[in-house]
Design an enzyme around this catalytic site. Sequence first.
Site, PDB file in Angstrom:
ATOM      1  N   GLN A  70       0.944  -1.150   0.340  1.00  0.00           N
ATOM      2  CA  GLN A  70      -0.146  -0.057   0.005  1.00  0.00           C
ATOM      3  C   GLN A  70       0.636   1.307   0.230  1.00  0.00           C
ATOM      4  O   GLN A  70       2.066   1.405   0.640  1.00  0.00           O
ATOM      5  CB  GLN A  70      -1.124   0.558   1.025  1.00  0.00           C
ATOM      6  CG  GLN A  70      -2.235   1.160   0.937  1.00  0.00           C
ATOM      7  CD  GLN A  70      -2.832   1.273   2.497  1.00  0.00           C
ATOM      8  OE1 GLN A  70      -2.587   2.056   3.383  1.00  0.00           O
ATOM      9  NE2 GLN A  70      -4.228   1.254   1.923  1.00  0.00           N
ATOM     10  N   CYS A 109      -7.319   7.019   5.385  1.00  0.00           N
ATOM     11  CA  CYS A 109      -6.154   7.843   6.037  1.00  0.00           C
ATOM     12  C   CYS A 109      -6.766   8.272   6.940  1.00  0.00           C
ATOM     13  O   CYS A 109      -6.865   9.133   5.951  1.00  0.00           O
ATOM     14  CB  CYS A 109      -4.869   7.390   5.886  1.00  0.00           C
ATOM     15  SG  CYS A 109      -4.006   7.588   7.769  1.00  0.00           S
ATOM     16  N   GLY A 238     -10.667  -5.383   9.754  1.00  0.00           N
ATOM     17  CA  GLY A 238      -9.650  -4.283  10.612  1.00  0.00           C
ATOM     18  C   GLY A 238      -9.175  -5.792  12.494  1.00  0.00           C
ATOM     19  O   GLY A 238      -8.494  -6.251  12.324  1.00  0.00           O
TER      20      GLY A 238
HETATM   21  C1  LIG Z   1      -3.727   0.976  14.127  1.00  0.00           C
HETATM   22  C2  LIG Z   1      -4.831   1.053  12.466  1.00  0.00           C
HETATM   23  C3  LIG Z   1      -3.609   1.546  11.408  1.00  0.00           C
HETATM   24  C4  LIG Z   1      -4.415   1.371   9.992  1.00  0.00           C
HETATM   25  N1  LIG Z   1      -3.572   1.894   9.412  1.00  0.00           N
HETATM   26  C5  LIG Z   1      -3.889   1.939   7.292  1.00  0.00           C
HETATM   27  C6  LIG Z   1      -3.182   1.941   7.442  1.00  0.00           C
HETATM   28  O1  LIG Z   1      -2.207   1.618   6.853  1.00  0.00           O
HETATM   29  N2  LIG Z   1      -3.929   1.887   5.768  1.00  0.00           N
HETATM   30  C7  LIG Z   1      -5.095   1.840   5.462  1.00  0.00           C
HETATM   31  O2  LIG Z   1      -5.359   1.784   4.150  1.00  0.00           O
HETATM   32  N3  LIG Z   1      -6.099   2.069   6.359  1.00  0.00           N
HETATM   33  C8  LIG Z   1      -5.319   1.269   7.756  1.00  0.00           C
HETATM   34  N4  LIG Z   1      -6.128   1.591   9.002  1.00  0.00           N
HETATM   35  C9  LIG Z   1      -7.565   1.277   8.898  1.00  0.00           C
HETATM   36  C10 LIG Z   1      -8.451  -0.060   8.297  1.00  0.00           C
HETATM   37  O3  LIG Z   1      -7.650  -0.667   7.082  1.00  0.00           O
HETATM   38  C11 LIG Z   1      -9.823  -0.294   8.308  1.00  0.00           C
HETATM   39  O4  LIG Z   1      -9.643   0.432   6.851  1.00  0.00           O
HETATM   40  C12 LIG Z   1     -10.251  -0.303   9.317  1.00  0.00           C
HETATM   41  O5  LIG Z   1     -10.151  -0.645  10.895  1.00  0.00           O
HETATM   42  C13 LIG Z   1     -11.957  -0.610   9.662  1.00  0.00           C
HETATM   43  O6  LIG Z   1     -12.104  -2.241   9.571  1.00  0.00           O
HETATM   44  P1  LIG Z   1     -12.568  -2.758  10.823  1.00  0.00           P
HETATM   45  O7  LIG Z   1     -13.513  -1.634  11.509  1.00  0.00           O
HETATM   46  O8  LIG Z   1     -12.331  -3.759  10.553  1.00  0.00           O
HETATM   47  O9  LIG Z   1     -11.322  -2.327  11.889  1.00  0.00           O
HETATM   48  C14 LIG Z   1      -5.907   1.229  10.112  1.00  0.00           C
HETATM   49  C15 LIG Z   1      -7.110   1.012  11.402  1.00  0.00           C
HETATM   50  C16 LIG Z   1      -6.406   1.021  12.296  1.00  0.00           C
HETATM   51  C17 LIG Z   1      -6.979   0.518  13.648  1.00  0.00           C
END
Ligand SMILES: Cc1cc2nc3c(=O)[nH]c(=O)nc-3n(C[C@H](O)[C@H](O)[C@H](O)COP(=O)(O)O)c2cc1C
Length: 328
Positions: A70, A109, A238
């Site tokens: 990414q 992000c 996630g």
């Molecule tokens: C600690 C953390 C770091 C994340 N880093 C990224 C990242 O580097 N790139 C990205 O596209 N999304 C990032 N996300 C978002 C996740 O990919 C995801 O879209 C988000 O957590 C929602 O999914 P969930 O409800 O299953 O957690 C991050 C989320 C968290 C909690």
Amino acid sequence: MRIGNATFPLGTALAPMAGFTDASMRLLCRSLGCELTVTEMVSAAALCYRDLKTARLARLPADDFPCAVQLFGHDPEEMRRAAAMIASGEYEGACSACAPAAIDLNMGCPVKKIVSAGDGSALMRTPSLAGEIVRAAVEGAAPYSVPVTVKIRAGWDESSKNAVEIAKIAVEAGASAITVHARTRAQMYAPSADWSVITAVRDALPKEIPVIGNGDVTCADDYFRMKEQCGCDGIAVGRAALGDPWIFAEIRARSKGEPFLPPDEAERRRTAYALAEAIVEAEGEGAAARECRGRIAHFLKGMRGAAEARARLMKVETLAEIKEILGV
Ligand SMILES: Cc1cc2nc3c(=O)[nH]c(=O)nc-3n(C[C@H](O)[C@H](O)[C@H](O)COP(=O)(O)O)c2cc1C
């Protein structure tokens, strides 16, 4: 689901999470059935400046296929160069044992520092620049036959939910798949992702472009519910995977009509320790053991004595201390 030459029978993916989804975590999830992994986000600008520390994030070990790298950035020229560097697999700082299955572009992000530079979810507010970024990455990666995918949010805020518009622009610019995190930037990571946005994006794009739904998939039931409700091709998990990578094993077993036996506490502890060992092996003791603090704590959720163990974990400096706390 198919992206480039890679196929994903169930469409399960580990959502990229900076500070969490390093190679050790990706390999663990893959061993439990996760089909697509994605690296933590990597700065296109830093790659262009040959920042070797950043580049290491994009390194893929031999068994981590199919994995997408990414990238984030807001400068089309830098994105073109960074995509070419990564897709070629020859960039010195990120020389990989296997080629990336895709270059994934971060348009989700929400972090202030990222957004104020015009990166991440800020691109949802500049649709024409978002399109230029995708086109540039596609051009950079094309000579190496590496597809480009894009991860977007529902929109910037409740009054500007433009996921469908951005997804169409991205596909027009050559994107091969779209992941939709069904929250706005304003929602950050709060509960209540709006899955109807995933349905709307799926309905708006040509069938041959996979749509991966994301947001609030907390258990295997949610995977089946999101697939049914949104008609999406894949699902990215996630935070739920951070302490429960077995979510992928359960999805796989239930999809095949096989029974799923949840891991007992001893297995969860052993797996957490194996992850800590892999992190320390990759990064060296010291900083790596400290990095394990928050990561290993996720595995203790729901266990007796978890609060005390978590408090002790927050102070660890060595792998031996982690072992002792986990009791393995
Ligand atoms: C600690 C953390 C770091 C994340 N880093 C990224 C990242 O580097 N790139 C990205 O596209 N999304 C990032 N996300 C978002 C996740 O990919 C995801 O879209 C988000 O957590 C929602 O999914 P969930 O409800 O299953 O957690 C991050 C989320 C968290 C909690």
